[in-house]
Enzyme design. Structure first.
Site, short mmCIF file in Angstrom:
data_model
loop_
_atom_site.label_atom_id
_atom_site.label_comp_id
_atom_site.label_asym_id
_atom_site.label_seq_id
_atom_site.Cartn_x
_atom_site.Cartn_y
_atom_site.Cartn_z
N HIS A 18 -1.44 8.32 2.86
CA HIS A 18 -1.91 7.11 3.53
C HIS A 18 -1.40 7.10 4.96
CE1 HIS A 18 -1.84 2.88 4.76
NE2 HIS A 18 -2.75 2.63 3.83
N GLY A 19 -0.10 7.32 5.15
CA GLY A 19 0.48 7.43 6.48
C GLY A 19 1.07 6.15 7.03
N ASP A 20 0.70 5.00 6.47
CA ASP A 20 1.23 3.72 6.96
C ASP A 20 1.33 2.73 5.80
OD1 ASP A 20 2.24 1.99 8.88
OD2 ASP A 20 0.28 1.22 9.45
N LEU A 21 1.95 3.20 4.73
CA LEU A 21 2.01 2.40 3.50
C LEU A 21 3.19 1.43 3.58
CD1 LEU A 21 0.33 2.45 0.83
CD2 LEU A 21 2.26 3.66 -0.19
N ASN A 32 0.00 -3.65 4.21
CA ASN A 32 -1.17 -2.80 4.04
C ASN A 32 -1.53 -2.58 2.57
OD1 ASN A 32 -1.92 -2.46 6.67
ND2 ASN A 32 -0.93 -0.49 6.96
#
Length: 269
Positions: A161-164, A168
């Protein structure tokens, strides 16, 4: 109005005020009677995120109802359940919120039979940390060395995901907790858990004992080696601080560096 062509094309009815971020324009709408969100990305990273949302196909993430590949325009189900991970933390359910995030991450990390969408290699993201280590030294050097070791010895590589984090992942009611706003990365799955420790806010993140306790909670829930998780936290917090410095936000960088210091101290125990 940038939304007009898509309102007509997808037969949408505005259902709220537009939202403008640094990377996207969003508008709450109704689609066939269903609450939805129209998202028009302005950056390549956001367009990749739309492709990843489509690839997940509603499994652990909000459903994509329509998508235009050329512009990256995205129509998503609007996730409106009453529960909030941020509120859970503030009401004393920090451990439970972290376990929810770990559960969502596990769903997102599952392999799919369909071909992968375009993903950015995790190594590319850490260039900012390398630059900060050369310019600022100190803890940035330790974070960059840690990141370099992790990236050179990857485990369980897949879609990230990269920005969990707590804002979010939203309450999808009967469909469970659902992720939004991915950054679409390819790398070791452990990275996706590091941002939990910088959220839901830096006051919480730097509370005495919080990171130590949460590292046990997350390592158990995610099936991760705790020491390696701590290394990802150190690397990620250093990277986040480097980004704040790039933006000239020194006041924002210092609290994130404190998270890195706490993780380094845990590793030294």
């Amino acid at each position: 109005m940038p939304f007009a062509p898509f309102l007509e094309r997808w037969q949408l009815v505005p259902d709220g005020e537009p939202i403008h971020t640094h990377s996207s324009d969003l508008l709450p709408v109704r689609w066939r009677g269903e609450a939805a969100m129209l998202k028009l990305p302005r950056e390549a990273e956001e367009r990749r995120g739309g492709l990843l949302m489509r690839w997940w196909d509603g499994e652990g993430a909000a459903r994509v109802l329509a998508h235009e590949e050329q512009t990256g325009a995205l129509l998503l189900e609007r996730v409106t359940g009453p529960r909030s991970l941020v509120r859970m933390v503030r009401e004393g359910q920090d451990d439970e919120a972290s376990r929810v995030l770990c559960g969502v991450a596990a769903r997102l990390h599952l392999p799919r039979a369909r071909p992968l969408p375009e993903l950015a290699p995790l190594e590319r993201w850490f260039r900012s940390l390398e630059a900060a280590s050369r310019q600022h030294g100190g803890l940035f050097v330790e974070a960059a060395d840690t990141a370099r070791h992790l990236l050179d010895t990857p485990r369980d590589v897949g879609v990230l995901h990269g920005d969990l984090h707590h804002e979010n992942v939203l309450d999808g009611g009967e469909r469970g907790w659902l992720a939004i706003d991915p950054h679409s990365l390819l790398g070791e799955r452990g990275f996706d858990y590091a941002n939990i420790f910088c959220n839901p806010d830096l006051k919480t993140a730097t509370q005495p004992g919080r990171l130590a306790r949460q590292s046990h909670v997350v390592a158990e829930a995610a099936g991760l080696e705790r020491e390696r998780l701590l290394r990802w936290i150190l690397a990620y917090a250093g990277l986040s601080a480097a980004w704040w410095l790039e933006d000239g936000r020194h006041d924002e960088a210092e609290p994130v560096l404190e998270v890195a210091r706490i993780a380094a101290a845990e590793l030294a125990r």
